[in-house]
Motif scaffolding. Structure first.
Motif, PDB file in Angstrom:
ATOM      1  N   LEU A 195      -9.221  -7.814  16.646  1.00 16.65           N
ATOM      2  CA  LEU A 195     -10.180  -6.374  17.340  1.00 16.65           C
ATOM      3  C   LEU A 195     -10.495  -5.540  17.055  1.00 16.65           C
ATOM      4  CD1 LEU A 195      -6.277  -6.298  18.865  1.00 16.65           C
ATOM      5  CD2 LEU A 195      -8.120  -7.486  19.913  1.00 16.65           C
ATOM      6  N   SER A 196     -10.670  -5.446  15.352  1.00 17.62           N
ATOM      7  CA  SER A 196     -11.275  -4.187  14.623  1.00 17.62           C
ATOM      8  C   SER A 196     -12.567  -4.089  15.242  1.00 17.62           C
ATOM      9  CB  SER A 196     -10.937  -4.120  13.907  1.00 17.62           C
ATOM     10  OG  SER A 196     -11.636  -4.907  13.510  1.00 17.62           O
ATOM     11  N   ALA A 197     -13.154  -5.689  15.195  1.00 17.52           N
ATOM     12  CA  ALA A 197     -14.902  -5.321  15.502  1.00 17.52           C
ATOM     13  C   ALA A 197     -15.065  -4.803  16.880  1.00 17.52           C
ATOM     14  CB  ALA A 197     -15.456  -7.009  15.484  1.00 17.52           C
ATOM     15  N   THR A 198     -14.075  -4.244  17.741  1.00 16.89           N
ATOM     16  CA  THR A 198     -14.946  -3.713  19.061  1.00 16.89           C
ATOM     17  C   THR A 198     -13.720  -2.230  19.085  1.00 16.89           C
ATOM     18  OG1 THR A 198     -13.162  -5.294  20.845  1.00 16.89           O
ATOM     19  CG2 THR A 198     -15.734  -5.718  20.238  1.00 16.89           C
ATOM     20  N   ALA A 199     -13.063  -2.043  18.238  1.00 17.20           N
ATOM     21  CA  ALA A 199     -12.087  -1.254  18.818  1.00 17.20           C
ATOM     22  C   ALA A 199     -12.672   0.551  17.702  1.00 17.20           C
ATOM     23  CB  ALA A 199     -11.194  -0.977  17.383  1.00 17.20           C
ATOM     24  N   HIS A 200     -12.945   1.239  19.044  1.00 14.54           N
ATOM     25  CA  HIS A 200     -13.353   2.718  18.374  1.00 14.54           C
ATOM     26  C   HIS A 200     -12.676   3.281  16.917  1.00 14.54           C
ATOM     27  CE1 HIS A 200     -15.108   6.532  18.601  1.00 14.54           C
ATOM     28  NE2 HIS A 200     -13.624   7.543  17.922  1.00 14.54           N
ATOM     29  N   LEU A 201     -11.393   2.648  17.283  1.00 18.70           N
ATOM     30  CA  LEU A 201     -10.516   3.381  15.806  1.00 18.70           C
ATOM     31  C   LEU A 201      -9.174   1.880  15.817  1.00 18.70           C
ATOM     32  CD1 LEU A 201      -9.977   7.166  15.725  1.00 18.70           C
ATOM     33  CD2 LEU A 201     -11.710   6.140  14.528  1.00 18.70           C
ATOM     34  N   LEU A 202      -8.910   1.394  14.859  1.00 18.77           N
ATOM     35  CA  LEU A 202      -7.726   0.939  14.881  1.00 18.77           C
ATOM     36  C   LEU A 202      -6.558   1.295  13.649  1.00 18.77           C
ATOM     37  CD1 LEU A 202      -6.251  -2.175  15.111  1.00 18.77           C
ATOM     38  CD2 LEU A 202      -7.628  -2.904  12.214  1.00 18.77           C
ATOM     39  N   VAL A 203      -5.829   1.625  14.337  1.00 17.35           N
ATOM     40  CA  VAL A 203      -4.264   2.374  13.991  1.00 17.35           C
ATOM     41  C   VAL A 203      -3.237   1.713  13.382  1.00 17.35           C
ATOM     42  CG1 VAL A 203      -2.947   3.959  14.598  1.00 17.35           C
ATOM     43  CG2 VAL A 203      -5.149   4.409  15.446  1.00 17.35           C
ATOM     44  N   ILE A 204      -2.378   1.983  12.661  1.00 11.45           N
ATOM     45  CA  ILE A 204      -1.792   0.743  11.684  1.00 11.45           C
ATOM     46  C   ILE A 204      -0.470   1.836  11.065  1.00 11.45           C
ATOM     47  CG2 ILE A 204      -2.191  -1.218  11.809  1.00 11.45           C
ATOM     48  CD1 ILE A 204      -3.198  -0.459   9.134  1.00 11.45           C
ATOM     49  N   GLY A 205       0.668   1.590  11.714  1.00  9.73           N
ATOM     50  CA  GLY A 205       1.786   2.650  10.241  1.00  9.73           C
ATOM     51  C   GLY A 205       1.426   2.613   8.849  1.00  9.73           C
ATOM     52  N   GLY A 206       1.673   3.609   8.290  1.00  6.18           N
ATOM     53  CA  GLY A 206       1.730   3.455   6.761  1.00  6.18           C
ATOM     54  C   GLY A 206       3.390   3.375   7.018  1.00  6.18           C
ATOM     55  N   PRO A 207       3.408   2.600   4.809  1.00  9.16           N
ATOM     56  CA  PRO A 207       4.571   2.611   3.964  1.00  9.16           C
ATOM     57  C   PRO A 207       5.529   3.971   4.266  1.00  9.16           C
ATOM     58  CG  PRO A 207       2.893   2.438   2.925  1.00  9.16           C
ATOM     59  CD  PRO A 207       2.317   2.828   4.370  1.00  9.16           C
ATOM     60  N   VAL A 208       6.571   4.297   4.490  1.00 12.66           N
ATOM     61  CA  VAL A 208       7.881   5.014   3.698  1.00 12.66           C
ATOM     62  C   VAL A 208       7.358   5.560   2.445  1.00 12.66           C
ATOM     63  CG1 VAL A 208       9.898   6.119   4.524  1.00 12.66           C
ATOM     64  CG2 VAL A 208       8.583   4.412   6.484  1.00 12.66           C
ATOM     65  N   ASP A 209       7.905   4.592   2.100  1.00 11.07           N
ATOM     66  CA  ASP A 209       7.838   4.979   0.571  1.00 11.07           C
ATOM     67  C   ASP A 209       6.382   5.541  -0.485  1.00 11.07           C
ATOM     68  OD1 ASP A 209       8.636   5.145  -2.477  1.00 11.07           O
ATOM     69  OD2 ASP A 209      10.525   3.732  -1.867  1.00 11.07           O
ATOM     70  N   ARG A 210       6.399   6.080  -1.291  1.00 11.26           N
ATOM     71  CA  ARG A 210       5.232   6.183  -1.772  1.00 11.26           C
ATOM     72  C   ARG A 210       5.410   6.567  -3.022  1.00 11.26           C
ATOM     73  NH1 ARG A 210       5.837  10.820   1.407  1.00 11.26           N
ATOM     74  NH2 ARG A 210       4.157  11.380   3.015  1.00 11.26           N
ATOM     75  N   THR A 211       6.344   5.452  -3.537  1.00  5.23           N
ATOM     76  CA  THR A 211       6.219   4.898  -4.944  1.00  5.23           C
ATOM     77  C   THR A 211       5.605   3.282  -5.025  1.00  5.23           C
ATOM     78  OG1 THR A 211       8.842   4.146  -4.849  1.00  5.23           O
ATOM     79  CG2 THR A 211       7.925   5.978  -5.513  1.00  5.23           C
ATOM     80  N   GLY A 212       4.665   3.304  -5.695  1.00 10.95           N
ATOM     81  CA  GLY A 212       4.113   2.102  -6.505  1.00 10.95           C
ATOM     82  C   GLY A 212       3.382   0.835  -5.559  1.00 10.95           C
ATOM     83  N   ALA A 213       2.368   0.919  -6.160  1.00 12.63           N
ATOM     84  CA  ALA A 213       2.147  -0.318  -5.243  1.00 12.63           C
ATOM     85  C   ALA A 213       2.334  -1.274  -3.803  1.00 12.63           C
ATOM     86  CB  ALA A 213       0.478  -1.484  -6.063  1.00 12.63           C
ATOM     87  N   GLY A 214       3.615  -2.289  -5.330  1.00 11.34           N
ATOM     88  CA  GLY A 214       4.253  -3.371  -4.657  1.00 11.34           C
ATOM     89  C   GLY A 214       5.156  -3.059  -3.379  1.00 11.34           C
ATOM     90  N   ARG A 215       5.203  -1.848  -2.690  1.00 11.76           N
ATOM     91  CA  ARG A 215       5.849  -0.799  -1.609  1.00 11.76           C
ATOM     92  C   ARG A 215       4.942  -1.292  -0.578  1.00 11.76           C
ATOM     93  NH1 ARG A 215      11.285  -0.332  -2.239  1.00 11.76           N
ATOM     94  NH2 ARG A 215      11.299   0.721  -4.398  1.00 11.76           N
ATOM     95  N   LEU A 216       3.553  -1.527  -1.010  1.00 14.45           N
ATOM     96  CA  LEU A 216       2.151  -1.417   0.111  1.00 14.45           C
ATOM     97  C   LEU A 216       2.146  -2.896   0.518  1.00 14.45           C
ATOM     98  CD1 LEU A 216       0.187   0.291   1.364  1.00 14.45           C
ATOM     99  CD2 LEU A 216      -1.450  -1.119  -0.427  1.00 14.45           C
TER     100      LEU A 216
END
Length: 306
Positions: free
Chosen positions: A113-134
């Motif tokens: 869908l991003s190919a024809t979207a003006h913007l693609l929006v998603i929610g971010g992770p709540v925890d800010r601690t470490g790459a494993g949380r992504l």
């Protein structure tokens, strides 16, 4: 970012696409996306992928004997987009909302869908601690989508406050991010802060070996001139945007994370000067989608479709 009329992300018909999964973070993304859709007079497309194709393959013949299993999965997808659509309409009744429930994997659906979207929006992770949380879906979408992906963070803050802040490092994706940041600042009627953090590996260890010794202030002045050259064309194109330049010797990730406490939007390229070729996200964008206190726009270079 190409702002020409033939850019699919700039067409009047290009919607704001928001991915939902029923989580509080997705609800934050819906609120942000619906607000932008209302401001810009664009359609809002609420989408979710059920991964039903894979489920059917795993179930095999069992899915034929028990069709209610797959029907339940699809119904759950319908319920998620219906709830998100209701939220968007409650907040912004004038916004045209469309929904899509797909049997594809959530990341695959949003990337398509991003190919024809003006913007693609998603929610971010709540925890800010470490790459494993992504989350893996967020990582795939942020790194592989076309155009611009906004990872909504900082739901507790007022997103309308503060400037747009862009990280500039001289890479091609940074140039695309700069273009997008100027456009966002112009559309929002707010100042733009262009941040360039200069950091060379082991500079302090080896500077004393240079003859004559390198003066960090001389290097910073040169970097300021380079930054000015990179911004000049865009300042001419968007004269209404008030631009502040910030150049410093340090870590771009730390500087931008600090700015996120005062900004309404951070804009970065998908891969920076320090990223490993072929990697998913540059170190700066990877860090910010986890640690930022405000929404982060990750901008990809335009693809050649010839």
């Amino acid at each position: 970012m190409d702002l020409a009329a033939d850019n699919p992300h700039q067409l009047a018909s290009a919607p704001i696409v928001v991915g939902v999964d029923g989580s509080p973070a997705a609800a934050d993304a819906v609120r942000w996306a619906a607000g932008v859709a209302a401001e810009r007079g664009r359609e809002l497309l609420v989408a979710t992928g059920t991964n039903l194709d894979v489920t059917r393959a795993l179930l095999g013949s069992y899915s034929q004997l028990q069709p209610d299993v797959t029907e339940s999965i699809h119904q759950y997808g319908d319920e998620k987009v219906a709830a998100a659509s209701e939220l968007a309409r409650e907040l912004y009744p004038a916004v045209v909302v469309r929904t899509e429930v797909s049997s594809a994997h959530p990341a695959s659906l949003l990337i398509d869908l991003s190919a024809t979207a003006h913007l693609l929006v998603i929610g971010g992770p709540v925890d800010r601690t470490g790459a494993g949380r992504l989350g893996s879906i967020l990582l795939s979408v942020a790194s592989k989508s076309e155009g611009a992906v906004v990872v909504v963070r900082g739901a507790e803050r007022r997103w309308s406050d503060g400037p747009v802040v862009v990280g500039v490092d001289g890479s091609s994706t940074s140039a695309a991010a700069t273009a997008a940041a100027f456009e966002e600042a112009a559309l929002r009627g707010v100042p733009l802060v262009a941040v360039h953090a200069w950091q060379e590996p082991l500079f302090e260890s080896y500077a004393r070996l240079l003859q004559p010794p390198a003066d960090p202030q001389d290097i910073l002045r040169a970097e300021e001139e380079v930054l000015g050259e990179r911004l000049a064309g865009w300042q001419e194109r968007f004269p209404e945007v008030n631009v502040r330049r910030e150049v410093t010797l340090g870590d771009a990730r730390e500087l931008l994370a600090d700015w996120s406490e005062r900004a309404q939007l951070l804009v970065v390229g998908s891969r920076g000067r320090g990223a490993i070729v072929g990697g998913l996200l540059g170190s700066t964008s990877n860090t910010l989608v986890q640690r930022s206190h405000c929404p982060v726009m990750v901008v990809h270079e335009a693809r050649n479709r010839a």
